[in-house]
Design a protein around this motif. Structure first.
Motif, short mmCIF file in Angstrom:
data_model
loop_
_atom_site.label_atom_id
_atom_site.label_comp_id
_atom_site.label_asym_id
_atom_site.label_seq_id
_atom_site.Cartn_x
_atom_site.Cartn_y
_atom_site.Cartn_z
N LYS A 210 1.65 2.63 -1.03
CA LYS A 210 0.83 3.79 -0.72
C LYS A 210 1.61 4.93 -0.05
CE LYS A 210 -0.98 2.72 3.81
NZ LYS A 210 -2.10 2.76 4.69
N VAL A 211 2.79 4.61 0.53
CA VAL A 211 3.54 5.68 1.21
C VAL A 211 4.74 6.17 0.41
CG1 VAL A 211 2.81 5.12 3.56
CG2 VAL A 211 4.82 3.99 2.57
N SER A 212 5.28 5.30 -0.45
CA SER A 212 6.50 5.70 -1.16
C SER A 212 6.17 6.43 -2.46
CB SER A 212 7.36 4.48 -1.47
OG SER A 212 6.73 3.67 -2.40
N GLY A 213 7.03 7.37 -2.78
CA GLY A 213 6.83 8.11 -4.01
C GLY A 213 7.62 7.52 -5.16
N ARG A 214 8.51 6.62 -4.83
CA ARG A 214 9.40 6.08 -5.87
C ARG A 214 9.82 4.66 -5.48
NH1 ARG A 214 15.32 8.73 -6.87
NH2 ARG A 214 15.98 7.39 -8.60
N THR A 215 9.98 3.83 -6.48
CA THR A 215 10.39 2.45 -6.21
C THR A 215 11.62 2.12 -7.05
OG1 THR A 215 8.11 1.81 -5.80
CG2 THR A 215 9.66 0.03 -6.24
#
Lengths: 232, 473
Positions: A210-215
């Motif tokens: 929910k907080v990261s824009g990229r994995t």
């Protein structure tokens, strides 16, 4: 690649001893733009922490290239790497890595000490950093007198006191209960919204979704998945 | 990182491990204490010897002998040196030479050295001693310018006598000055009694000498035929008035080139005696009654010693300058100081090993801390500096307190030694001397040794791998 703040090109890191050669990071090629919140996920031993250490300048690549803020880390001397760790990046860890015998304020001051900041200014900046983490009343407390969440916030204050461009977080919620972990993630997300680039290593991909824009997903040192939230 | 911050951090780290720091520093304290007390003993001895030289104005004294005599060659049994002594001599050390010496630039005075054995009798007490003669002008210079009792003679023709306290002791007297004078049991059993100095000043002293008396052979030839070894001698007596008592002398407060019985130079010719005066007369192959065995030359200043010595030697005489000997003595003391310092240094080496051990232990304990410091931007040089500062602080504290320990030890040793000296009748002696260079040098040395001992641990700390260190539990 105009906004790239981190660029890895065929990055390799091997560990060798007399009997075996272990590949921690294998042929990694990716870049991170300024202001991104990147989650580096993968199983234990997949090379996540090694990648973070390489970006943080704590470790050096065996081959390939790694550029942070346009500077090639692999060619840096130890003195330059120290300067990189001091100014370009801030690091936080699962086990907080605070010096137990020093107060919260002294722990944060330590990051400024190596920069040669005068004592008065050092104290002011460290107090301000702790204040921004909501630890104004905890400055004189030693790590042992603080909760896990408070200790991690002290570590974040220390990581950010030199105003780095990148925050490297190695399993920052790994030692925290779920409620505190969420608070820390919210805090990191808030910092990211203010423009800080965050690279967070975690084995729990769901918690950071929910907080990261990229994995970035690693498996046996290889990058097997690079997904952005909009694409997911 | 600023140097001040490094020191503050080092002190803080040491404060965190007080007991260990105390024990490690104690090692340095003992090492420096031993070193300082040993070296201060050497410097103390050197100072005492130098003081004797200064007190007796020996730096401006020259002894002229009829020919050059190398005492070292003589002692080593060098036959050529001996042959040189006994060889016939052309230039005589007589009044003519004496006047030539007096005329040399830089010479203050010159007088023949005369010393011969006499018997002295005062108030029925009698002993034997060497009698020396000095010109009245010597009363202006130490050690004769400040006599403890009475005064130096004012004229070369005065019938005055100066007497030393060792001669008085031989006559079973100990001076009672300023009240009660303790007499040791041993002296008391020997019949030694105390005497007020005032009762001796102005007192008559009888100087008795032996002379050849050929007339006694004529009077009683059978006596000499019966015992051929018997010398035809007779005693002659001449009266002097005691004008002063000389300062006490002992191993540390000597009075070279002089006697414990002194009369004015002009009075010597009134005393009948054998033809030779002293050992220089014999060694110098004295040729006639008009020549002297040796002549004492006093120059105005130390800088006059070398030119006067050269001038006198060019006249064909031998010159013995005590200042030359001081250089040799200083060399000897340097060797002594080095040997004593080496003993103290052993203690310091042990202390240095203690520092290395403590710091390696400290690195093992603080591996994670080193990793943290590196992760927040600490460079290898800064980590090294922190550990070297800690070692330096141990050295500084060890140096300062080591000097304090050394001072206490030397005070105690001095007090104990002087307690025994006093029993032997030797005056108070400062056996130890701690000059400023020794104090500063010892602190600097302690810091240097500690920093040197800290080099390896500091290098090891700087080389710690931060990734491994952060995993270290």
């Amino acid at each position: 690649m105009e906004n790239s703040i981190i660029e890895c090109d065929h990055l390799n890191r091997f560990y060798e001893n007399r009997y075996a050669r272990v590949t921690a990071v294998h042929e990694l090629c990716f870049s991170v733009n300024q202001g991104e919140f990147v989650a580096v996920v993968g199983r234990s031993g997949s090379g996540k922490s090694t990648l973070l250490n390489l970006i943080g300048g704590l470790d050096s690549p065996s081959s390939g290239s790694i550029r942070v803020l346009g500077k090639e880390l692999g060619k840096m001397k130890s003195q330059e790497l120290a300067r990189h760790r001091r100014h370009a990046v801030g690091m936080i860890f699962q086990s907080f890595n605070l010096i137990p015998s020093r107060t919260a304020l002294e722990n944060v001051e330590l990051a400024l000490l190596f920069g040669g900041t005068p004592k008065g200014e050092r104290r002011k900046l460290a107090a301000s950093a702790l204040d921004s983490m909501g630890l104004k009343d905890r400055m004189r407390h030693r790590p042992g007198e603080l909760s896990g969440g408070e200790q991690q916030r002290v570590a974040i204050a220390r990581a950010l006191v030199n105003k780095p461009a990148i925050l490297l977080a190695d399993e920052p919620t790994g030692n925290l209960d779920s409620v505190t972990a969420e608070k820390i993630l919210d805090l990191l997300a808030g910092l990211n919204r203010q423009g800080l680039t965050v690279l967070m290593v975690t084995h729990d991909a769901d918690s950071v979704k929910k907080v990261s824009g990229r994995t970035l997903r690693l498996l046996d040192g290889r990058l097997v998945e690079d997904t952005r939230r909009s694409q997911a | 990182m600023r140097a001040f911050d490094a020191v503050a951090l080092g002190l803080d780290n040491l404060r965190r491990t007080r007991l260990r720091t105390f024990l490690t520093t104690l090692g340095v304290v003992i090492g420096i204490g031993a070193l300082v007390s040993m070296v201060s003993f050497g410097t103390g001895m050197q100072k005492n010897v130098s003081r004797v030289f200064y007190e007796n104005d020996l730096f401006t004294s020259l002894i002229v002998t009829p020919r050059k005599i190398d005492p070292n060659a003589m002692m080593s049994g060098d036959l050529s040196a001996l042959e040189q002594v006994v060889a016939p001599k052309e230039a005589a050390l007589d009044d003519s030479a004496l006047f030539q010496f007096r005329a040399l630039p830089g010479v203050m005075m010159a007088y023949p050295q005369i010393q011969f054995p006499v018997k002295i009798r005062i108030l029925g007490h009698e002993t034997e001693n060497q009698l020396g003669a000095l010109p009245a002008r010597m009363g202006e210079f130490p050690p004769y310018n400040e006599l403890p009792h009475g005064s130096f003679f004012s004229g070369d023709g005065d019938s005055c006598l100066l007497i030393g306290q060792s001669v008085l002791k031989k006559m079973k007297w100990i001076l009672r000055s300023g009240g009660f004078k303790a007499i040791s049991l041993e002296d008391s059993l020997r019949g030694v009694r105390s005497i007020p100095p005032d009762s001796l000043i102005g007192q008559d002293a009888e100087i008795i000498t032996s002379v050849m008396d050929v007339s006694s052979i004529l009077k009683n030839p059978w006596q000499y035929m019966a015992s051929p070894g018997r010398m035809p001698t007779a005693e002659r007596s001449i009266r002097f008035r005691i004008s002063g008592i000389l300062q006490k002398t002992d191993d540390f407060h000597g009075r070279p080139f002089s006697s414990e019985l002194i009369i004015p130079l002009g009075m010597v010719r009134h005393i009948p005696r054998f033809g030779f005066n002293n050992v220089w007369d014999l060694l110098g192959n004295k040729t006639s009654d008009e020549s002297y065995g040796s002549i004492y030359v006093r120059v105005h200043g130390f800088e006059d010693v070398a030119p006067v010595k050269q001038a006198v030697e060019s006249m064909g005489f031998g010159v013995f300058a005590i200042s030359d000997q001081l250089q040799e003595i200083r060399k000897g003391f340097l060797i002594l100081d080095t040997a004593l310092g080496a003993v103290g240094a052993i203690a310091l080496i042990v202390a240095a090993l203690g520092i290395i051990n403590t710091m390696i232990m400290s690195i093992l304990e603080r591996t994670r801390e080193i990793g943290i410091m590196k992760s927040v931007g600490g460079s290898e040089a800064e980590i090294r500096l922190i550990f070297l500062t800690e070692a330096g602080v141990i050295g500084l504290l060890g140096g300062v307190f080591g000097i304090l320990l050394g001072w206490i030890v030397t005070r105690i040793a001095n007090a104990v030694a002087n307690f025994y000296f006093a029993k032997e009748g030797i005056e108070h002696v400062e056996m130890f001397y701690m000059p400023l260079w020794l104090i500063c040098g010892a602190v600097a040395f302690a810091i240097a040794v500690s920093v040197l001992a800290g080099l390896y641990p500091a290098a090891r700390a700087a080389a710690v791998n931060p990734v491994e260190a952060l995993r270290h539990e």
